[in-house]
Design an enzyme around this catalytic site. Sequence first.
Site, PDB file in Angstrom:
ATOM      1  N   ASN A  83       0.810  -1.214   0.000  1.00 25.24           N
ATOM      2  CA  ASN A  83       0.000   0.000   0.000  1.00 25.24           C
ATOM      3  C   ASN A  83       0.844   1.265   0.000  1.00 25.24           C
ATOM      4  O   ASN A  83       2.063   1.232   0.099  1.00 25.24           O
ATOM      5  CB  ASN A  83      -0.961  -0.028   1.188  1.00 25.24           C
ATOM      6  CG  ASN A  83      -2.188  -0.827   0.865  1.00 25.24           C
ATOM      7  OD1 ASN A  83      -3.075  -0.356   0.170  1.00 25.24           O
ATOM      8  ND2 ASN A  83      -2.234  -2.066   1.354  1.00 25.24           N
ATOM      9  N   THR A 132      11.168  -6.331  16.376  1.00 21.59           N
ATOM     10  CA  THR A 132      12.601  -6.292  16.652  1.00 21.59           C
ATOM     11  C   THR A 132      13.252  -7.662  16.616  1.00 21.59           C
ATOM     12  O   THR A 132      14.473  -7.762  16.620  1.00 21.59           O
ATOM     13  CB  THR A 132      12.861  -5.662  18.027  1.00 21.59           C
ATOM     14  OG1 THR A 132      12.237  -6.471  19.032  1.00 21.59           O
ATOM     15  CG2 THR A 132      12.332  -4.237  18.094  1.00 21.59           C
ATOM     16  N   LYS A 133      12.423  -8.731  16.641  1.00 22.92           N
ATOM     17  CA  LYS A 133      12.958 -10.101  16.597  1.00 22.92           C
ATOM     18  C   LYS A 133      11.992 -10.979  15.814  1.00 22.92           C
ATOM     19  O   LYS A 133      10.867 -10.578  15.519  1.00 22.92           O
ATOM     20  CB  LYS A 133      13.181 -10.635  18.001  1.00 22.92           C
ATOM     21  CG  LYS A 133      11.946 -10.708  18.854  1.00 22.92           C
ATOM     22  CD  LYS A 133      12.270 -11.180  20.256  1.00 22.92           C
ATOM     23  CE  LYS A 133      11.003 -11.233  21.110  1.00 22.92           C
ATOM     24  NZ  LYS A 133      11.262 -11.726  22.428  1.00 22.92           N
ATOM     25  N   HIS A 145      21.863   2.189  11.800  1.00 22.41           N
ATOM     26  CA  HIS A 145      23.117   2.579  12.434  1.00 22.41           C
ATOM     27  C   HIS A 145      23.327   1.793  13.718  1.00 22.41           C
ATOM     28  O   HIS A 145      22.378   1.455  14.418  1.00 22.41           O
ATOM     29  CB  HIS A 145      23.129   4.084  12.737  1.00 22.41           C
ATOM     30  CG  HIS A 145      23.282   4.921  11.516  1.00 22.41           C
ATOM     31  ND1 HIS A 145      24.487   5.089  10.885  1.00 22.41           N
ATOM     32  CD2 HIS A 145      22.376   5.619  10.794  1.00 22.41           C
ATOM     33  CE1 HIS A 145      24.320   5.869   9.840  1.00 22.41           C
ATOM     34  NE2 HIS A 145      23.042   6.196   9.756  1.00 22.41           N
TER      35      HIS A 145
END
Length: 142
Positions: free
Chosen positions: A30, A107-108, A60
Site C-alpha cells: 500500500n 525487533t525479533k 546505524h
Amino acid sequence: MKIGKHCAICRNVDIRSPYRIEIGEHCTVNKRVVLDGRGGVKIGKNVDIAQEVNIWSLQHDYNSPTYSTNSGIVVIEDYVWLASRVTVLPGVTIGRGAVIGTCSVVTKDIPPMSIAVGNPAKIIGRRDDCLEYELGHRGWFK
C-alpha cells in the site's frame, strides 16, 4: 527488483536498493510504504503490507564509535499481514501467516501463524491455519 505476478503496488512507495528486493506473487504493497532493500528484503506470496509500513534492512549501530551500520535481510513469509504503520527492523523473519498489529515494532523473529502487537512486538495469540486466499485481484478500477 523481482516482483511476482498479480501484485498490487500503490503509488508513493519508497523503494531503496530495489535490486536487493524480492516480492512473491499476489502481494499488496500500500501507499507510503518504505521497502529498504540495502540489506535485502524477501517477501513471500499473498503478503498484505498496509499503509505506512516501514521495512528496514539497514540501521546505524548506536554503540559504534564511528556510527557504522548493521544490516540484515528481512524475510516475510507467505500470507503475512502487516497492519498500518508497522516497523520491521533488520535481520527479522516473520513466519508464514503471522499478523502484526497496527503501530507495532518488530525487533525479533515472529513464529508462523502468530498474532503480535506492541513496541516491541509481543505474541498475543495464534491465527487459524486455513489460509487459501490470493491477494492482488482488486476490482476497484475495472
